[in-house]
Design an enzyme around this catalytic site. Structure first.
Site, mmCIF file in Angstrom:
data_model
loop_
_atom_site.group_PDB
_atom_site.id
_atom_site.type_symbol
_atom_site.label_atom_id
_atom_site.label_comp_id
_atom_site.label_asym_id
_atom_site.label_seq_id
_atom_site.Cartn_x
_atom_site.Cartn_y
_atom_site.Cartn_z
ATOM 1 C CD GLU A 52 118.985 113.082 -56.952
ATOM 2 O OE1 GLU A 52 119.030 112.097 -56.896
ATOM 3 O OE2 GLU A 52 119.031 113.453 -57.840
ATOM 4 C CB SER A 173 113.121 96.052 -97.843
ATOM 5 O OG SER A 173 114.422 96.824 -98.159
ATOM 6 C CD1 TRP A 175 111.104 104.107 -98.889
ATOM 7 C CD2 TRP A 175 112.265 103.140 -97.199
ATOM 8 N NE1 TRP A 175 112.115 104.694 -98.767
ATOM 9 C CE2 TRP A 175 113.247 104.207 -98.160
ATOM 10 C CE3 TRP A 175 112.673 102.098 -95.809
ATOM 11 C CZ2 TRP A 175 113.952 104.360 -97.528
ATOM 12 C CZ3 TRP A 175 113.827 102.672 -95.821
ATOM 13 C CH2 TRP A 175 114.587 103.170 -96.050
ATOM 14 N NE ARG A 189 118.289 103.540 -87.444
ATOM 15 C CZ ARG A 189 117.940 103.540 -88.901
ATOM 16 N NH1 ARG A 189 118.964 104.438 -88.569
ATOM 17 N NH2 ARG A 189 117.378 102.591 -89.190
ATOM 18 C CD GLU A 295 117.126 99.866 -86.517
ATOM 19 O OE1 GLU A 295 116.501 100.086 -87.663
ATOM 20 O OE2 GLU A 295 116.675 100.807 -86.059
#
Length: 365
Positions: A52, A173, A175, A189, A295
């Site tokens: 404001e 893992s 990708w 993030r 995560e």
């Protein structure tokens, strides 16, 4: 309606400061004279002038000071009426003579809640509250949870295959998701105050847990026995840079030795063998952390779910199948025994990034 149009524009302005004002809310403001926006502003950063005040100052800089007493101020959250890092916004609104204020919702902060509007009304300023209220609450979900529950807003994020795996049978893992999806996560993030993982995720994946230059870096939070790192610190990214890492770990005689080794690490010890997640979250909230992106692996995710600590899920689903009865899934733990005991979620949206799908859902409590 014009009121809705201008409030929606306040939302867009507020989004410019995502990840920059925490634990304060994100707020945008516009000043309208005869159906024309003559000035705008948003809360750019924690400790800086509120939306404001920014809008009013911009109007004055543009030479519109004499129009303010004939104008309407639109803002997505009730103007504050208490001293914090900055003076009360209601004082500025009253001083310049704005005649009408429209806002989406009352501020849930007990220091403000409806008091700001009452002060304005007592000064003869017409006020309207509740325009697009549900959207306004969604916009400031982090702030609302933090100010009303004294806990951070918790989102579990996981990249998974179509069969729910987060790694192959060999534990590989990288990708699962596409580069575009990973960039989406890095941006995510930068919006959250902290990223939390269990210690096994650090040991196995050695993540940086940063925004990878897509914005500010979140606080890194690791939960688990820090003595597992004893004398092998140099291998792990959470110890290597200047970004802050909080470790919540069971009490150990080795902790004092570890503490002396790092400038970027703070260690918090629990007398209990099992670290109590709610205690961790209360502590983070006291430190001004209003949002946490979890995560972790399947065990960490299950612990958050089974303790009813989750607000939201973001699942990145890749068009791949790993299979493998021993391959890790994104939720593990003990699980429920009967379907009627299942934890329920409500799907909010599904969008596509490259060949991946992003599923957004809320925990039904």
């Amino acid at each position: 309606m014009n009121d809705e149009k201008y409030i929606r524009y306040c939302f867009e302005l507020a989004k410019k400061s995502l990840g920059k004002t925490s634990p304060n809310p994100i707020v945008g403001a516009v000043i309208v004279y005869k159906n024309k926006i003559i000035a705008e502003g948003y809360h750019t950063e924690y400790g800086k002038p509120h939306a404001e005040v920014e809008a009013i100052n911009n109007a004055i800089k543009k030479g519109y000071k004499d129009l303010l007493y004939k104008s309407t101020l639109y803002v997505n959250l009730e103007p504050c009426c208490h001293w914090g890092k900055t003076p009360p916004c209601v004082n500025k609104i009253i001083d310049v003579g704005i005649k009408r204020v429209v806002c989406s919702m009352y501020d849930p902060n007990p220091k403000v809640n409806s008091k700001g509007i009452k002060i304005l009304q007592n000064k003869g300023i017409k006020c309207k509250v509740g325009i697009l209220k549900d959207e306004a609450k969604q916009l400031n979900k982090f702030y609302i949870k933090w100010i009303t529950k004294k806990l951070p807003y918790i989102t579990i994020k996981s990249a998974i295959t179509l069969d729910g795996k987060i790694a192959t049978v060999l534990g590989e893992s990288k990708w699962i998701s596409s580069k575009e999806s990973r960039n989406y996560v890095y941006k995510l993030r930068s919006i959250y105050d902290a990223v939390l993982v269990g210690i096994n995720t650090v040991l196995k994946d050695n993540p940086k847990l940063t925004s990878h230059n897509f914005g500010r870096n979140p606080l890194r939070v690791v939960v688990g026995d820090i003595t597992k790192f004893f004398n092998i610190y140099d291998k792990y990214n959470v110890f290597k840079d200047e970004n802050k890492t909080f470790f919540f770990t069971p009490e150990s005689k080795l902790t004092e030795i570890i503490i002396k080794k790092f400038n970027n690490v703070e260690i918090f010890e629990f007398k209990e063998k099992k670290i109590l997640l709610k205690k961790v979250l209360y502590y983070l909230a006291e430190k001004g952390i209003s949002s946490v992106l979890v995560e972790g692996g399947g065990e960490t995710n299950w612990n958050f779910i089974s303790e009813n600590l989750v607000d939201e899920f973001i699942l990145i689903v890749a068009g791949k199948i790993f299979g493998g009865r021993n391959a890790k899934t994104w939720v593990e733990g003990d699980g429920v025994k009967f379907p009627k005991k299942a934890y329920k979620i409500k799907f909010l949206s599904i969008e596509q990034i490259n060949k991946d799908f992003i599923i957004n859902a809320k925990m039904v409590k």
